[in-house]
Design a protein around this motif. Structure first.
Motif, PDB file in Angstrom:
ATOM      1  N   TRP A 121       0.933  -1.295  -0.076  1.00 47.86           N
ATOM      2  CA  TRP A 121      -0.098   0.063   0.112  1.00 47.86           C
ATOM      3  C   TRP A 121       0.773   1.119   0.051  1.00 47.86           C
ATOM      4  CZ3 TRP A 121      -1.030   4.148   3.418  1.00 47.86           C
ATOM      5  CH2 TRP A 121      -2.335   4.661   3.228  1.00 47.86           C
ATOM      6  N   GLN A 172     -11.054   2.879  -1.394  1.00 55.07           N
ATOM      7  CA  GLN A 172     -10.973   2.779  -0.229  1.00 55.07           C
ATOM      8  C   GLN A 172     -12.088   2.619   0.270  1.00 55.07           C
ATOM      9  OE1 GLN A 172      -7.163   2.309   0.593  1.00 55.07           O
ATOM     10  NE2 GLN A 172      -7.331   1.782  -1.396  1.00 55.07           N
ATOM     11  N   PHE A 205     -10.884   1.611   8.652  1.00 51.57           N
ATOM     12  CA  PHE A 205     -10.554   1.231   7.235  1.00 51.57           C
ATOM     13  C   PHE A 205     -11.157  -0.121   7.050  1.00 51.57           C
ATOM     14  CE2 PHE A 205      -8.503   0.782   3.259  1.00 51.57           C
ATOM     15  CZ  PHE A 205      -7.821  -0.487   3.471  1.00 51.57           C
ATOM     16  N   MET A 234     -10.553  -2.386   0.391  1.00 49.55           N
ATOM     17  CA  MET A 234     -10.529  -1.882  -0.834  1.00 49.55           C
ATOM     18  C   MET A 234     -11.482  -2.651  -1.970  1.00 49.55           C
ATOM     19  SD  MET A 234      -6.484  -1.353  -0.880  1.00 49.55           S
ATOM     20  CE  MET A 234      -5.834  -1.749   0.616  1.00 49.55           C
TER      21      MET A 234
END
Lengths: 109, 122
Positions: free
Chosen positions: B47, B99, B106, B109
């Motif tokens: 990433w 995302q 988070f 993706m």
């Protein structure tokens, strides 16, 4: 060296079930959500599981995800030859970056 | 259909500059973070960083901070990844990916571009 640890390879026969592990720490998996990706040969990764255990629309329920403490697991049932791919786990890390496992190559014997 | 379409393969010499693109369609481009992921030949995913096209807020992985520049032009729903001086070690496939965030969490993706191959060789 990847932040998250996955077995390099796993294998099973068609129709069988298997699991792929993903080990991290309190800096990442322990306090964040885990996602899983399937990368078929020569293609872009595809989201299989997000938010630890949720499947995007179109992903069959043969694929499942779970998390416990600082580890996560991807489960696949009813293995098919089309499942042969590399599988990656991912999550957020306290160093303010998303991180991935090194990937696991699945072979359907 | 929600999709990200990336620019084509590039072959460059060391020291040259490069900017690759990722065009979003089928969704509100300004409402989702877009990230870049590197994959070197035969290796895993890395990433690199993300940008929020709505206000161009940008975050970088410590491993890529100062090495690349991420930008976006919301008027044409396009994100960019840029190098000012390429190295042979930049040879890789680069993916953009939408995302998923829930608040400060988070989640993953969910939409990926097809990838852009960058080859740096003298």
């Amino acid at each position: 060296q990847s932040v998250l640890t996955q077995p390099p390879s796993v294998s099973a026969a068609p129709g069988q079930k298997l699991t792929i592990s993903c080990s991290g720490s309190s800096s990442n998996i322990g306090n964040n959500y885990v996602s899983w990706y399937q990368q078929l040969p020569g293609t872009a990764p595809k989201l299989l599981i997000y938010d630890n255990n949720k499947r995007p629309s179109g992903i069959p329920d043969r694929f499942s995800g779970s998390k416990s403490g600082t580890s996560a697991t991807l489960g696949i049932t009813g293995l098919q030859t089309g499942d042969e791919a590399d599988y990656y786990c991912g999550t957020w890390d306290s160093r303010l970056s998303a991180v991935f496992g090194g990937g696991t190559k699945l072979t359907v014997l | 259909e929600v999709q990200l379409v990336q620019s084509g393969a590039e072959v460059k010499k060391p020291g040259e500059s490069l900017k690759i693109s990722c065009k979003g369609s089928g969704y509100s481009f300004t409402s989702y973070w877009i990230g870049w992921v590197r994959q070197k030949p035969g290796k895993g995913l890395e990433w690199m960083g993300i940008i929020y096209p709505g206000d161009s807020d940008t975050r970088y992985s410590p491993s890529f901070q100062g090495q690349v520049t991420i930008s976006a032009d919301k008027s044409i729903s396009t994100a960019y990844l840029q190098w000012s001086s390429l190295k042979a070690s930049d040879t890789a496939m680069y993916y953009c990916a939408r995302q998923l965030w829930f608040g400060v969490n988070f989640l993953g993706m969910d939409v990926w571009g097809q990838g852009t191959t960058v080859t740096v060789s003298s």
